[in-house]
Structure formats: C-alpha cells, structure tokens
Design an enzyme around this catalytic site. Structure first.
Site, PDB file in Angstrom:
ATOM      1  N   GLU A 248      28.044  37.896  30.437  1.00 20.04           N
ATOM      2  CA  GLU A 248      28.437  38.376  31.761  1.00 20.04           C
ATOM      3  C   GLU A 248      27.491  37.902  32.861  1.00 20.04           C
ATOM      4  O   GLU A 248      27.926  37.584  33.972  1.00 20.04           O
ATOM      5  CB  GLU A 248      28.539  39.907  31.766  1.00 20.04           C
TER       6      GLU A 248
ATOM      7  N   HIS B 157      34.118  52.462  27.592  1.00 19.82           N
ATOM      8  CA  HIS B 157      35.305  51.828  28.162  1.00 19.82           C
ATOM      9  C   HIS B 157      35.947  52.706  29.248  1.00 19.82           C
ATOM     10  O   HIS B 157      37.165  52.706  29.401  1.00 19.82           O
ATOM     11  CB  HIS B 157      36.342  51.527  27.078  1.00 19.82           C
TER      12      HIS B 157
END
Lengths: 328, 327
Positions: free
Chosen positions: B60, B129
């Site tokens: 990322e 999440h």
C-alpha cells in the site's frame, strides 16, 4: 525422529483443521457465520508440521487465514468455533471473529487481517526472549502476498542483524486473492529472498507435514542456539477462494480447474495417512477411528458455539485500556 | 435516467473519465482481471489494457507513493486501497507527502491524484474490515475528502475528484455499494466538491450526516415526522472542503442541530461542526448540539450484538431527535 505418538498427533491436528474448516463452510452457507472467513483447507501440513516442531511455550503470530494455526499449536476448537460465531464464549469474547483467534494461552500473540502487520510482532516477541534471557522462539505465519509488504522486509532485516530467534514461515499458497505470486514476486521462490538478508532460506513441500516438520525443526534449533532467523517457504495451495463465498460475486478465472485438481492429488492429509500406514505406525482402521473421534469433537464444538450466548451490548466498552478509565 | 447501485455509478465514473483523459490510470490490488474485490473496475482492463488498469503486489505504501510520483509527472492516477483498514502503510505517502506537496513547493507541484478507499462497517467485518478513517484525512490540510452516499452523488463527485488537481481521498461506504440504488442520468454531469446537499428539507431541526449514516438519518426523520418533528437532513457529500454555509443557513432556520456519523465521536467531524455552529450561529440555537456517533472504542467489534451496539442506527438517531425536539 518423531515417535508414534507424535506422528499420530500430527494426523489428529490435520484432521481437526480439515473438519473444523468443513464445518465452517457449512455454517457460512447456512448464514450462521457472517462476514469474511478464509479457509485453510489444503494447507494443513504447513501449520501442523511447523507447530509440532515448537515447544508449548514458543510464540507465534498468524494472519487473516488463521483458523489452522491455533489448532495446529494445540488450541481449543470449542472456543475457536464460538469466536467465529461471535459468541461470548469465544477466544476473544466475540470481538474478534474469524480473523482474530488470538489464543494467548497457547502462545499466539495475535492474528491480524492486515497483511504483514503481525510479522514485526513476532520479531518483537523474539527480542523479548533475548532481553529476558530465555530460549523461547517465535514463528510468524504469513502468505506470499504479505511477503511483498514493507513490514516483511524491514522485519527480516532487523531479525537478521540482531540474530533474533524467529522463524519467518511463508505459507506460499500461490495467490493473493486473485494475483499469482509468479507475477507479483520478482524471484522464482520467496525463500530466495533470504539471500538478501544473509540468512538461510529453505523451500519445502508444504503438502508434506514431515518435510515441514524437519525444516522447521532445523530453523528452531538455529534460532534457539542464538544463530538467528530462518526463512522457510512452504509451497502449498488453497482449495477454496480467498474468502468463502467470494466466488459467488463473480466467477474467478485466475486459476484453472486442472491446477486445483493436480494439487488435490497431493492432499496433505492423504500423504500423511499413507505414510503412517506404510511405516506400520497405524492401521487404516485406527486412522478411521481417529477421524471419527475428531469429527465428533468438531460436532460438539459447533453445538457448544451455537448454544453459547452472544455478548451483552454493554461489552462494546470493555477491555479498552489496561487500567479502565471512566466513560460517560 | 436509469436506476443504478453505488458500485455501478463508481465504475461508470471511472470508465468515462478514462475515456475522456488518457492520463487517468488505475492501480491497486486485484483491480485488473478480477475488477477489484468490490468490482469497481470490472471490465475496465478489457477496455483500457494492463498499462492503465494495473494489478499491484500487496504494497500500500508503494501504491500511493508511486501514484504520487506519477502525478508529479503529468499522469492522473486513481489508486485503490482495497479496504480502508489497509490504508495505514500508505498514510505516510498521503499525509506526510501528498498533502504537503503543493504547499511545500509554493505551488510549483500539483497532485492530480484520487485515492479511492472502500470504508465503514455494518457488514460484520470485525476488527480488520470495518474501519472509519475519514477523520484522520479530514484533520489533514492539503487533502480533499469526499464521502458520497448515493449513486448520483458518487458518480458526479468521483468525476470531479479525478479532474481535480489536488490529492483527493475518495471514501466509498462499502455497505452502500449494493444496498443503495438510485437514479443516475445517462448523460455527462459532474458535481462540485465542497457543496452539501439537502436530502430532506424541514423546519424543526437540522441533521448533518454523510455516507451510510445519512440514509439512517433519513429513515429516522421519516419515523418522527408524524410526531410533528420536521427534520432537515443535510448530506455533506464532501468533508473537505466543508460546506459551512449550508450548515449555518439551516441551523439559523431551525435552531437545533444533530450530527450523526459512524466514525467515533471524539474529535470527529461532528466535533468540528459543533464548534463551527457554536462559533457562528450561537444566538440562533434553541437547544444543545446533539451527536449520534460511533462509540470511542478502537474499532468495530465482530459479534452481532456488539456491532449493533456500535452502529448509529435509525432507532438511536430517532431517539436523539425526539429528545432534541422536546428540549
């Protein structure tokens, strides 16, 4: 050499993972487990071979695909199943779910759905062993995908220069969601990366629990005697999609059925079973009885999880700080 | 006009902007053949090729950092972070670098980059999440922050974000992707960043929200309407720039304000809006400024009872509306 008890225990733990995961698939399909669940089926030999080379007091960290790790380390299947159902009796009292079976009682320092983030944690545990003057080692399990994260490279370099007692255990199941490691990793093998950090890198048949056990035993011996870390790559395969049900949104075409079938031909449970029979360690009847025993154990765990209560809503506030501060 | 879902609107915006401007390209995890885990880029690799829909390793920090460098050199990158929970390794590139680039170079460098990030909870995603990340970017000058709630807004705002010459954090609430459907015009349109939208006009009190919670506010407003509580519901649509005037005008009319968001309460968007109203519309207030937000706990827990306790749902919002209306 592993004795009959240990070899049979290896079989038991692999069976436990397989039947646990099959129960999970069933519960996901019935809507009793909600949210993401990542199946470990197909990779059982990696965790069991590795964990059987550890002492009970050694540390380990997991990731998002970590139902198998606590079971391989000897963890309780009832509290693991209850956690997956979000129940009060779960390992993390229902707060964690599938991606957080953090059973500290068996040396698990946490599992994390954030890839790569538990790798430095294992290195930290190894540093703790050094500072406290004990010989406990730490194993971090991570996948081919996480091996591309910066945290992996930073951690392995630090562990190498400090010669810390940690085993970097890459479970290379070959796909990060849909991306093949062959397209995402510059070297042919992830174990090749060890050379860049001047530590041993070993590529192992991840379908063979005994091969995994042997490689990790050597890595543990090296770590415990102060010689530093090892990178072990267990080459394996996941039978199911990245997460259960993901394929329902769209049929993934990232791998073909032939490839899956070829890997199924080398099922880790079949390989270990054949070994036990060939070496006259167990008869097929004994192994069938063992499997029946494990199945009953898992069924009981599902019943326990189903019958357990959900957490009280007020528990949303619990366990936030070591010393609780007053809330409104 | 056709009825579309939020994810379809997002996909349409990306496709149209990529057709319009050859410097726009997408990079991220599984965005190529798979089309992303939420299918935002489904079918786009076939149309635009692997050079413009780029599959990356899990990295990322590099996804955003490389996009930033490409933006410096004349590209218009549209990186995707797969889940907001995975954004943290890239925050150095976003907050430490991208937000400062224009300011630090006295305007010599522009950053025409939009980072798309699915965020938010209510989907039983548990610790890893479900996260709300908007406040961190809202707090950072130099970034624009967009939080659409409907398909129409998502498409118009994403097109504007892509065309913007500043770094934009574009936050798409995961639960709205397929749940929220609405009409989207067939023709070309854009919506300006920094303009809120009154989703429900009213006179009794003002509700300010965004994202998924906006829909819960509309439900709550509907629920209390028969009781004579006529709530005006403002959808911020963009957090930065913040449309202060729309908020102040409404509060000056109604005299009461409730702010609702899923992100945790302390130091959140609601705190800033409360300070703004206390500062600039104090004499119009007929009651305390109310907030219905996520509790101050580190992340959304998994168990359904705990997640339900966390989420600012229509029931909690309606309760707060009644209390405020009666004040």
């Amino acid at each position: 050499m592993l004795d009959k008890t240990a070899l049979t225990e290896m079989m038991r733990r692999m069976l436990r993972i397989r039947h646990f995961e099959e129960a999970v698939i069933n519960l996901v399909e019935r809507g009793e487990i909600v949210g993401a669940a990542h199946s470990y089926i197909g990779e059982e030999a990696v965790a069991v071979g590795a964990c059987m080379a550890l002492r009970d007091d050694d540390w380990m960290t997991g990731n998002h695909r970590s139902h198998g790790h606590p079971i391989a380390k000897g963890g309780n299947v009832r509290t693991a199943m209850a956690e997956l159902l979000g129940k009060r009796t779960g390992i993390c009292k229902g707060k964690g779910g599938s991606m957080h079976l953090a059973d500290f009682s068996i040396g698990i320092l946490g599992e994390s759905g954030i890839l790569g983030s538990s790798i430095p944690v294992a290195v930290g545990a190894a540093l703790g062993s050094r500072l406290q003057g004990n010989d406990r080692v730490a194993v971090c399990f991570f996948g081919d995908g996480a091996s591309n994260e910066g945290a992996f490279h930073e951690s392995i370099n630090l562990a190498a220069i400090w010669k810390l007692p940690v085993i970097f255990l890459c479970e290379n199941n070959q796909y990060a969601v849909t991306s093949s490691f062959k397209e995402m990793v510059a070297s042919d093998n992830i174990s090749d990366r060890a050379a860049a950090y001047s530590i041993p890198g070993v590529l192992v048949d991840g379908q063979d629990a005994l091969a995994m056990h042997e490689a990790v035993t050597q890595a543990v011996a090296r770590a415990r005697s102060g010689q530093g870390p090892t990178l072990v790559e267990g080459r394996t395969y996941r039978y199911y999609d990245h997460s259960l049900g993901l394929g329902r949104i769209v049929r993934d075409s990232y791998r073909d059925d032939d490839e899956l079938e070829q890997w199924r031909q080398r099922d880790p449970l079949d390989i270990h079973r054949a070994h036990l029979i060939e070496q006259n360690i167990a008869t097929p009847e004994e192994l069938d009885a063992l499997e029946a025993q494990v199945k009953a154990e898992i069924e009981e765990a599902v019943t326990f999880a189903r019958e357990s209560p959900y957490p009280d809503p007020s528990e949303v506030w619990e366990d936030m700080f070591a010393d609780p501060i007053p809330l409104e | 006009m056709a009825v579309k879902s939020v994810i379809e609107a997002v996909r349409e915006a990306i496709r149209e902007e990529m057709r319009r401007d050859p410097t726009v390209f997408v990079m991220g995890e599984d965005v190529g053949a798979r089309g992303g885990v939420f299918l935002a880029t489904q079918g786009l690799m076939e149309e635009f090729g692997e050079d413009r829909i780029i599959d990356t390793p899990l990295a990322e920090a590099s996804i955003v950092g490389i996009a930033l460098g490409a933006a410096f050199r004349g590209q218009r990158p549209l990186p995707e972070i797969q889940f907001s929970d995975f954004v943290w390794p890239s925050v150095n590139q976003l907050i430490g670098e991208a937000a400062r680039s224009c300011y630090g170079t006295n305007g010599a460098v522009q950053v025409p980059m939009t980072v798309r990030i699915p965020y938010g909870g209510g989907i039983r995603g548990g610790l890893f999440h479900s996260q709300n990340v908007e406040t961190h970017f809202f707090h950072t000058p130099g970034l624009k922050v967009v939080t659409p709630s409907t398909p129409y807004d998502a498409k118009g705002l994403l097109k504007s974000a892509i065309r913007d010459n500043n770094p934009v954090v574009f936050l798409e609430h995961k639960k709205t992707y397929r749940l929220v459907r609405g009409e989207v015009p067939d023709g070309e349109y854009t919506l300006p960043l920094g303009v809120a939208d009154i989703k429900r006009p009213g006179n009794t009190l003002t509700i300010v929200s965004y994202g998924l919670t906006l829909h819960y506010c509309l439900e709550a407003a509907q629920e209390v309407a028969p009781e004579g509580i006529d709530a005006e519901v403002i959808d911020l649509r963009t957090l930065t720039p913040l449309d202060r005037e729309t908020i102040l005008t409404s509060v000056r009319k109604t005299g009461k304000l409730l702010i609702a968001h899923e992100d945790n309460v302390t130091g959140g968007i609601g705190a800033e809006i409360a300070a703004l109203v206390a500062d600039q519309a104090f004499e119009y207030l007929d009651g305390p400024i109310a907030r219905v937000c996520g509790p101050d706990v580190p992340t959304m827990p998994f168990a359904q009872t705990l997640e339900d306790a966390y989420i600012p749902d229509p029931t909690k919002i309606a309760t707060a509306l009644r209390r405020l209306a009666a004040y």
